[in-house]
Design a protein around this motif. Sequence first.
Motif, PDB file in Angstrom:
ATOM      1  N   TYR A   6       0.827  -1.208   0.000  1.00 25.52           N
ATOM      2  CA  TYR A   6       0.000   0.000   0.000  1.00 25.52           C
ATOM      3  C   TYR A   6       0.859   1.255   0.000  1.00 25.52           C
ATOM      4  O   TYR A   6       1.653   1.485   0.920  1.00 25.52           O
ATOM      5  CB  TYR A   6      -0.911  -0.002   1.231  1.00 25.52           C
ATOM      6  N   GLU A  35      -1.537  -1.132  -4.223  1.00 25.40           N
ATOM      7  CA  GLU A  35      -2.588  -0.123  -4.260  1.00 25.40           C
ATOM      8  C   GLU A  35      -1.996   1.241  -3.924  1.00 25.40           C
ATOM      9  O   GLU A  35      -1.012   1.341  -3.188  1.00 25.40           O
ATOM     10  CB  GLU A  35      -3.701  -0.444  -3.256  1.00 25.40           C
ATOM     11  N   ARG A  60      -8.920   2.150   4.739  1.00 23.29           N
ATOM     12  CA  ARG A  60      -8.717   1.075   3.754  1.00 23.29           C
ATOM     13  C   ARG A  60      -8.336  -0.231   4.441  1.00 23.29           C
ATOM     14  O   ARG A  60      -8.824  -1.308   4.085  1.00 23.29           O
ATOM     15  CB  ARG A  60      -7.613   1.486   2.766  1.00 23.29           C
TER      16      ARG A  60
END
Length: 234
Positions: A6, A35, A60
Amino acid sequence: MKILLYNPNTTVSMTVGFTPAALAAAEPTTEVIAETAAVGPESIEGYYDEGLCVPPMLHRFSDLEAEGFDAAIIACFDDTGLDAARALLSIPVFGLCQSAATLATSVCERVAIVTTMPQSVPPLNRLLSSYIGTERSAGVYAAGVPVLDLETPSDATLARLMDRCEQALNDGADGLILGCAGLSQLAQTINQRFGVPVIEPVAAATKLAQATVSLGLKTSKSGGWTPPRDKRRT
């Protein structure tokens, strides 16, 4: 094994740039899903940018276990929101600085971080000392290069980075940690130039994540990483 990589800043091209380091370190049976944050600063350069990144990241991360992830890597070298993420999740969560420092202690006696901007020096000095102790920390060296300049580094940018690497080694370091995910593509070049261990943090975090999951370890839920109580938060 399923690992989230991430990027807590919003620059997709930066995520694209450092993801190959994770994929190269991943085993054939490991799925790395990269991501990029939808909300936040375009780069993380100091305390203020760090603070902006944490709430959307935790939002998230709240779904990761339900989605079947086995581990998460926060791909920011400041270890942005790392303790909060560990309190939120039972799956292991890895920061780049801690992962690189952990690996460095096996191959370097005294290690230095080479990073981008001067405002990153105080937080990274604090992190490195807390992870490996002051005796093994050779300090943090900033090249004065904005993070996003690393996407297409000029000759002048490369020269500043190499100069700081050389200065760190002259000052007593016997190994280097690249203090930004955006430096991942330069690891081999720096290693060939100086001939000392160069720790690329995205690969280091990926390897540690796989080892931790393979050992069946989860994040401790006593002490500081006790899960947050269910209460109103506005």
